[in-house]
Design a protein around this motif. Structure first.
Motif, PDB file in Angstrom:
ATOM      1  N   ALA A  27       0.979  -1.116  -0.073  1.00  0.00           N
ATOM      2  CA  ALA A  27      -0.056  -0.076   0.036  1.00  0.00           C
ATOM      3  C   ALA A  27       0.893   1.185  -0.117  1.00  0.00           C
ATOM      4  O   ALA A  27       2.214   1.341   0.557  1.00  0.00           O
ATOM      5  CB  ALA A  27      -1.070   0.050   1.363  1.00  0.00           C
ATOM      6  N   GLU A  28       0.449   2.024  -0.609  1.00  0.00           N
ATOM      7  CA  GLU A  28       1.335   3.632  -0.879  1.00  0.00           C
ATOM      8  C   GLU A  28       0.811   4.513   0.035  1.00  0.00           C
ATOM      9  O   GLU A  28       1.441   5.558   0.236  1.00  0.00           O
ATOM     10  CB  GLU A  28       1.303   4.054  -2.360  1.00  0.00           C
ATOM     11  N   THR A  29      -0.341   4.346   0.568  1.00  0.00           N
ATOM     12  CA  THR A  29      -0.939   5.306   1.577  1.00  0.00           C
ATOM     13  C   THR A  29      -1.481   4.596   2.898  1.00  0.00           C
ATOM     14  O   THR A  29      -1.611   3.350   2.778  1.00  0.00           O
ATOM     15  CB  THR A  29      -2.198   5.979   0.969  1.00  0.00           C
ATOM     16  N   ILE A  30      -1.431   5.305   4.047  1.00  0.00           N
ATOM     17  CA  ILE A  30      -1.862   4.785   5.307  1.00  0.00           C
ATOM     18  C   ILE A  30      -3.460   5.219   5.420  1.00  0.00           C
ATOM     19  O   ILE A  30      -3.683   6.409   5.596  1.00  0.00           O
ATOM     20  CB  ILE A  30      -0.975   5.125   6.505  1.00  0.00           C
ATOM     21  N   PRO A  31      -4.150   4.129   5.563  1.00  0.00           N
ATOM     22  CA  PRO A  31      -5.860   4.517   5.945  1.00  0.00           C
ATOM     23  C   PRO A  31      -6.040   5.158   7.121  1.00  0.00           C
ATOM     24  O   PRO A  31      -5.291   4.688   8.018  1.00  0.00           O
ATOM     25  CB  PRO A  31      -6.211   3.016   5.580  1.00  0.00           C
ATOM     26  N   GLN A  32      -6.858   6.149   7.100  1.00  0.00           N
ATOM     27  CA  GLN A  32      -7.183   6.584   8.446  1.00  0.00           C
ATOM     28  C   GLN A  32      -7.591   5.556   9.409  1.00  0.00           C
ATOM     29  O   GLN A  32      -7.302   5.612  10.600  1.00  0.00           O
ATOM     30  CB  GLN A  32      -8.338   7.718   8.252  1.00  0.00           C
ATOM     31  N   ARG A  33      -8.641   4.656   8.751  1.00  0.00           N
ATOM     32  CA  ARG A  33      -9.081   3.664   9.427  1.00  0.00           C
ATOM     33  C   ARG A  33      -8.923   2.362   8.867  1.00  0.00           C
ATOM     34  O   ARG A  33      -9.137   2.219   7.754  1.00  0.00           O
ATOM     35  CB  ARG A  33     -10.586   3.776   9.885  1.00  0.00           C
ATOM     36  N   VAL A  81      -1.114   0.213  13.200  1.00  0.00           N
ATOM     37  CA  VAL A  81      -1.376   1.039  14.648  1.00  0.00           C
ATOM     38  C   VAL A  81      -0.359   2.154  14.665  1.00  0.00           C
ATOM     39  O   VAL A  81      -0.306   3.249  14.987  1.00  0.00           O
ATOM     40  CB  VAL A  81      -1.599   0.316  15.629  1.00  0.00           C
ATOM     41  N   ARG A  82       1.008   1.611  14.518  1.00  0.00           N
ATOM     42  CA  ARG A  82       2.131   2.336  14.781  1.00  0.00           C
ATOM     43  C   ARG A  82       2.527   3.333  13.554  1.00  0.00           C
ATOM     44  O   ARG A  82       3.023   4.268  13.584  1.00  0.00           O
ATOM     45  CB  ARG A  82       3.562   1.543  14.854  1.00  0.00           C
TER      46      ARG A  82
END
Length: 368
Positions: free
Chosen positions: A50-56, A74-75
């Motif tokens: 994944a290239e982005t971190i999901p908010q949730r 989480v981290r």
């Protein structure tokens, strides 16, 4: 696949799925949740690229991959909710899952045990999971409930080779299948799904397909209660899975080898155990990290080591000493009497072994 013209074949197709229209059917052992198959859920492959971190992030699963990736996200800053059908690491000693659950919750993971979505939908770029107690929304959904053997497209039935319900090929200790000219190794078989097991099995399959005689010892435990290490005959390349270590790379790590106390008793063994909390290990105190424990399982009477379970930041580095002791047929008294360097985490094995015969809490250092 066809037999004529082939002298011998080794199948090593693994368990990784391939994207496509039948992605959901092929990728793994997925729960039967209405609506899931038509959504862009993640497997571990998509999560790791994944290239982005999901908010949730919602995670379905309660074992190795689910826990490792849930803690990682989480981290990285995601609000992660993990839904486990049962308890964490339900196939292991219950204390491991319980201890890790407490730590993960303290770190911010929303952990919901005995919870499986009743329905999944993907609307407007968000996942909507219907739960027994309400609705859960997230930008991404990771399904980490296991992988399916990648054998569906091989045409094994054309040569009379059957698989089980999960697509796995049955092999014997020599990695032979039900067809005499076919061997198999790795995640396409029912062997434990670890890279080092697959590599060892592949090596032995290659030896056997070229005329050698190498075996993979699939026994769950040594049969003899007085087993000790013996010199191996020249050319004997057998692998003993009774002393196969396994590590879950959470923080702290979970590491196991051999049998849990419950597994030992289920096999008819008279077993007893001792658990040493890490506040009794000098190095853990020096590290200001006493989360976790060391647990040893032994045969009652003989003291023969049957298994070890460790929850500790360095559990993966500690478990191999227990694996070697198990393979050597050592007793807990043998282990307690060995020299372990002071101010190392692995000294916890010695201290735990000593608790079978003494109270180690008054010791200040350097257990003798």
């Amino acid at each position: 696949m066809s037999g004529p013209g082939l002298r011998v074949v080794v199948i090593g197709s693994g368990s990784a799925g391939r994207p496509g229209a039948d992605r959901h059917r092929r990728l793994g052992r997925f729960p039967s949740i209405p609506g899931l198959a038509g959504t862009p859920y993640w497997t571990s492959t998509e999560a790791l690229t994944a290239e982005t971190i999901p908010q949730r992030l919602a995670v379905i699963g309660g074992s190795v991959v689910a826990l490792e990736l849930a803690q990682a996200f989480v981290r990285l800053g995601s609000r992660v909710t993990l839904l486990a059908r049962s308890t964490l690491l339900s196939r292991e000693d219950a204390a491991l899952g319980e201890g890790l659950a407490e730590i993960l919750r303290a770190e911010g993971l929303d952990l919901r045990l005995h919870s499986v979505p009743q329905r999944v939908a993907h609307v407007g770029g968000r996942f909507r999971l219907t739960l027994a107690d309400g609705m859960l929304e997230s930008e991404a959904l990771l399904v980490a409930t296991g992988r399916r053997a990648n054998t569906a497209a091989l045409g094994l039935q054309t040569v009379g080779l059957e698989t089980d319900a999960e697509g796995r090929i049955a092999v014997d200790a020599h990695l032979r299948t039900g067809v005499d000219w076919i061997h198999a190794a790795g995640d396409c078989t029912a062997l434990p799904q670890y890279m080092y097991v697959a590599a060892a099995a592949g090596t032995r399959a290659a030896i056997n397909m070229t005329g050698g005689d190498a075996s993979l010892d699939l026994a769950a435990m040594p049969a003899s209660t007085s087993r000790r290490c013996q010199p191996r005959p020249r050319g004997d390349a057998s692998l003993d899975l009774a002393a196969m270590p396994a590590v879950v790379f959470t923080d702290p790590q979970v590491a196991t080898v051999g049998l849990s106390e419950q597994q030992a008793k289920a096999r008819g063994l008279e077993a007893e155990s001792r658990t040493l909390s890490l506040d009794n290990v000098p190095r853990a105190l020096a590290n200001f990290d006493t989360r976790g424990f060391v647990k040893l399982v032994a045969e009652r009477g003989s003291g023969r080591l049957l298994g070890a379970q460790i929850l500790a930041a360095e559990a993966g580095e500690m478990i191999q000493s227990a694996a070697l002791a198990l393979a050597a047929g050592m007793t807990v008294d043998d282990l307690a009497g060995r020299l372990f360097p002071y101010l190392t985490m692995v000294e916890g094995l010695k201290l735990c072994a000593q608790t079978f015969s003494r109270d180690v809490s008054p010791l200040s250092c350097c257990a003798g």
